[in-house]
Motif scaffolding. Structure first.
Motif, PDB file in Angstrom:
ATOM      1  N   HIS A  49      18.824 -19.777   1.450  1.00 40.71           N
ATOM      2  CA  HIS A  49      19.126 -20.755   2.311  1.00 40.71           C
ATOM      3  C   HIS A  49      20.798 -21.034   2.320  1.00 40.71           C
ATOM      4  O   HIS A  49      21.411 -22.102   2.742  1.00 40.71           O
ATOM      5  CB  HIS A  49      18.558 -21.623   2.830  1.00 40.71           C
ATOM      6  CG  HIS A  49      17.049 -21.348   3.641  1.00 40.71           C
ATOM      7  ND1 HIS A  49      15.650 -21.198   2.692  1.00 40.71           N
ATOM      8  CD2 HIS A  49      17.159 -21.902   5.270  1.00 40.71           C
ATOM      9  CE1 HIS A  49      15.231 -20.826   4.011  1.00 40.71           C
ATOM     10  NE2 HIS A  49      16.031 -21.112   5.040  1.00 40.71           N
ATOM     11  N   THR A  73      21.983 -27.177   7.009  1.00 41.34           N
ATOM     12  CA  THR A  73      22.546 -28.604   7.441  1.00 41.34           C
ATOM     13  C   THR A  73      23.758 -28.864   7.803  1.00 41.34           C
ATOM     14  O   THR A  73      24.982 -27.929   8.398  1.00 41.34           O
ATOM     15  CB  THR A  73      23.009 -28.801   5.545  1.00 41.34           C
ATOM     16  OG1 THR A  73      23.703 -27.709   4.915  1.00 41.34           O
ATOM     17  CG2 THR A  73      21.754 -28.217   4.223  1.00 41.34           C
ATOM     18  N   SER A  74      24.183 -30.143   8.078  1.00 43.12           N
ATOM     19  CA  SER A  74      25.654 -30.427   8.793  1.00 43.12           C
ATOM     20  C   SER A  74      26.200 -29.218   8.210  1.00 43.12           C
ATOM     21  O   SER A  74      27.513 -28.903   8.870  1.00 43.12           O
ATOM     22  CB  SER A  74      25.614 -31.646   8.887  1.00 43.12           C
ATOM     23  OG  SER A  74      25.374 -32.328   7.494  1.00 43.12           O
ATOM     24  N   LYS A  86      17.027 -25.002  10.303  1.00 44.62           N
ATOM     25  CA  LYS A  86      17.241 -25.082   9.033  1.00 44.62           C
ATOM     26  C   LYS A  86      19.236 -25.000   8.048  1.00 44.62           C
ATOM     27  O   LYS A  86      18.773 -25.980   6.484  1.00 44.62           O
ATOM     28  CB  LYS A  86      16.129 -24.471   7.628  1.00 44.62           C
ATOM     29  CG  LYS A  86      14.765 -24.180   8.034  1.00 44.62           C
ATOM     30  CD  LYS A  86      13.770 -23.643   7.311  1.00 44.62           C
ATOM     31  CE  LYS A  86      12.593 -23.484   7.653  1.00 44.62           C
ATOM     32  NZ  LYS A  86      11.656 -22.905   6.663  1.00 44.62           N
ATOM     33  N   GLN A 115      27.005 -26.852   6.162  1.00 47.96           N
ATOM     34  CA  GLN A 115      27.428 -25.788   6.417  1.00 47.96           C
ATOM     35  C   GLN A 115      27.387 -24.929   7.954  1.00 47.96           C
ATOM     36  O   GLN A 115      27.500 -23.744   8.385  1.00 47.96           O
ATOM     37  CB  GLN A 115      25.286 -25.220   6.154  1.00 47.96           C
ATOM     38  CG  GLN A 115      25.195 -24.753   4.706  1.00 47.96           C
ATOM     39  CD  GLN A 115      23.818 -24.171   4.481  1.00 47.96           C
ATOM     40  OE1 GLN A 115      22.365 -24.767   5.077  1.00 47.96           O
ATOM     41  NE2 GLN A 115      23.522 -23.212   3.419  1.00 47.96           N
ATOM     42  N   LYS A 116      26.888 -26.270   8.994  1.00 52.33           N
ATOM     43  CA  LYS A 116      27.136 -25.368  10.632  1.00 52.33           C
ATOM     44  C   LYS A 116      28.615 -26.068  10.662  1.00 52.33           C
ATOM     45  O   LYS A 116      29.457 -25.520  11.551  1.00 52.33           O
ATOM     46  CB  LYS A 116      26.607 -26.855  11.387  1.00 52.33           C
ATOM     47  CG  LYS A 116      24.839 -26.374  10.996  1.00 52.33           C
ATOM     48  CD  LYS A 116      24.179 -27.147  12.281  1.00 52.33           C
ATOM     49  CE  LYS A 116      22.911 -27.361  12.590  1.00 52.33           C
ATOM     50  NZ  LYS A 116      21.741 -27.689  13.241  1.00 52.33           N
TER      51      LYS A 116
END
Length: 515
Positions: free
Chosen positions: A265, A302-303, A300, A305-306
């Protein structure tokens, strides 16, 4: 009693050639930097000599008496750098049913040969010539015609169980060492105190995995729990069971698996984005294997990562996961084009990502799979309308059109004839489009657009090049044709959203009342 225990230990090895794994493991635990496995055929009496030679610390007389010749004895119990903790590895050599086994070894200036007759009986001899490390030789009667198969099994076993060893291992002078890599075009390697983690993307289901200690195979197989992931883990914290057929699931095992999930992840997502941002060839290779993985981890992320860029738009605009998700939600499409047109620039300025890859590319397939919306041609689905002079027929029916649409609960400020100069082969089933006004970016594919996107009264844009519009406006100029032309245009406009029978009835009723 000793013979019975010995027999049970020997019989536990379902594949007798796995004794090579055990002997290589013992050699590595002795601190050797390389292990040599050799076979030699003895024409008299007609058999094979199998030798496992290491250059480690060797054994003293005390170790021979207290460890080698005693079952279940080991001094490795609390040493994570040594994998053999059960003291039964050497016994495995007898699973090949040899006629004779010899062990030549030495330490502290004394050198010894221990000769086993194929069972628990042995003799100890003192050697006068110095010897580095330990040499285990197995003598087994074997017809010459079976030698090739015997050597094949030996090579196969050493390669399977020892190919990722951190020491050099050879079989008949050929190295069997292979790097600890997974079969993936997108992978990360993380080395830390807990071990070495090689993790990559795959479309295989189930996918391959392997667990190793000091490079020796603990287990390899297929798994379905981690979708889209193939991995190999080398860790001294992983141990095998007494029977060598499974990995012990304990606190250390869970630590290793939790770290694997963190890598999946974290670093693996970063690597995937990095390769998708690379050149076209690398991007396509990565896209071909990334879909199962990205679908699995999407919930899953994270903000941060987005917000990480993962694709390049047509004008080198960096497009993040959040951008893609927003486009999928608002546009229900992704757009691609082969040229840097004014239309593409207009879309980019309005925050709509436009890509330069093909609709049939692996990257397009990735976007469709992950975000569940189609990838379509920009020119066939978006357009910038440009007003044209009003035809005489439209002047006669505009009031009828606006009245009828009001019956459908749609407020229209104006009916405007337009053309779409940048459009290519527009869909002929959509001659009318609702928009805030001309010279706007128009979604020709969108249905229910006026009820969901904008709340303000809009304009009805008529595609002046569409056959239905041309025919309707021509009919509007004929005696008694205005009402029919208005009805046809209104129905065509409403068909973009699906025409409810009740709405159609109201349109007909209104049309008849005004006739």
């Amino acid at each position: 009693m000793v013979e019975e225990v010995f027999k049970n230990l020997v019989d536990q090895f379902s594949d007798p050639f796995t004794c090579l794994r055990e002997l290589v493991q013992n050699a590595m635990d002795a601190g050797t930097e390389n292990v040599e496995v050799r076979t030699r055929y003895l024409s008299d009496p007609g058999g094979v000599c199998l030798e496992i030679r290491d250059f480690g610390e060797g054994m003293s007389r005390d170790i021979i008496d207290g460890k080698l010749t005693r079952l279940f004895s080991s001094d490795k119990e609390n040493d994570l750098t040594k994998i053999g903790k059960f003291g039964i590895g050497f016994v495995s050599v007898f699973s090949l049913r040899p006629e004779l086994v010899t062990v030549d070894t030495g330490r502290e200036g004394e050198y010894w040969r221990i000769a086993f007759d194929g069972g628990t009986d042995f003799q100890l001899f003192k050697l006068h010539a110095p010897l580095e490390g330990t040499s285990v030789k197995l003598f087994k009667l074997l017809p010459y015609e079976e030698l090739q198969e015997f050597e094949r099994r030996c090579h196969e076993t050493v390669s399977r169980w020892c190919r990722h060893s951190h020491v050099q291992i050879s079989f008949n002078d050929q190295s069997i060492n292979r790097p600890l890599e997974v079969d993936s075009c997108c992978q990360v390697s993380v080395q830390e105190g807990l071990g070495t983690f090689n993790v990559g993307l795959t479309t295989d289901s189930p996918s391959r995995f392997g667990l190793y200690n000091t490079g020796l195979t603990l287990t390899e197989g297929e798994q379905e729990k981690l979708t889209g992931i193939t991995f190999k883990i080398l860790s001294n914290h992983l141990e095998h069971t007494l029977t060598r057929d499974a990995v012990i699931v304990d606190e250390n095992y869970h630590k290793v698996m939790n770290r694997l999930n963190e890598i999946i992840h974290g670093p693996l997502f970063d690597k995937t984005c990095e390769q998708l941002l690379g050149g076209a060839e690398l991007r396509e290779k990565t896209a071909a294997v990334a879909a199962p993985y990205l679908v699995e981890i999407s919930e899953k992320l994270t903000s941060a990562q987005k917000k990480r860029p993962m694709l390049k738009g047509l004008f080198d605009h960096l497009v993040s996961w959040a951008d893609l998700a927003q486009t999928a939600k608002e546009e229900n499409h992704f757009f691609v084009t082969e040229q840097e047109s004014d239309l593409a620039r207009r879309a980019a300025r309005e925050g709509i990502p436009v890509f330069g890859f093909s609709r049939t590319s692996q990257t397009a397939a990735l976007l469709s799979s992950v975000f569940e919306v189609p990838v379509v041609s920009l020119e066939r689905n978006l357009a910038v309308s440009r007003p044209v002079p009003r035809p005489p027929g439209l002047k006669k029916i505009e009031s009828h059109i606006r009245w009828l649409l009001r019956e459908a609960r749609i407020l229209v400020r104006a009916v405007v004839p337009v053309e779409y100069p940048d459009s290519v082969a527009m869909n002929p089933s959509q001659p009318c489009t609702f928009a805030l006004g001309p010279d706007r970016l128009v979604r020709r594919f969108r249905r229910g657009f006026w009820a969901t996107k904008y709340l303000l009264p809009q304009q009805l844009l008529l595609d002046i090049d569409h056959p239905l519009i041309r025919k309707a406006l021509s009919r509007a100029e004929t005696p008694g044709g205005a009402r029919l032309a208005a009805y046809v245009i209104c129905k065509a406009a409403l068909l973009n959203d699906g025409l409810d029978p009740a709405v159609e009835s109201r349109l007909l009723k209104t049309l008849l009342e005004r006739s």
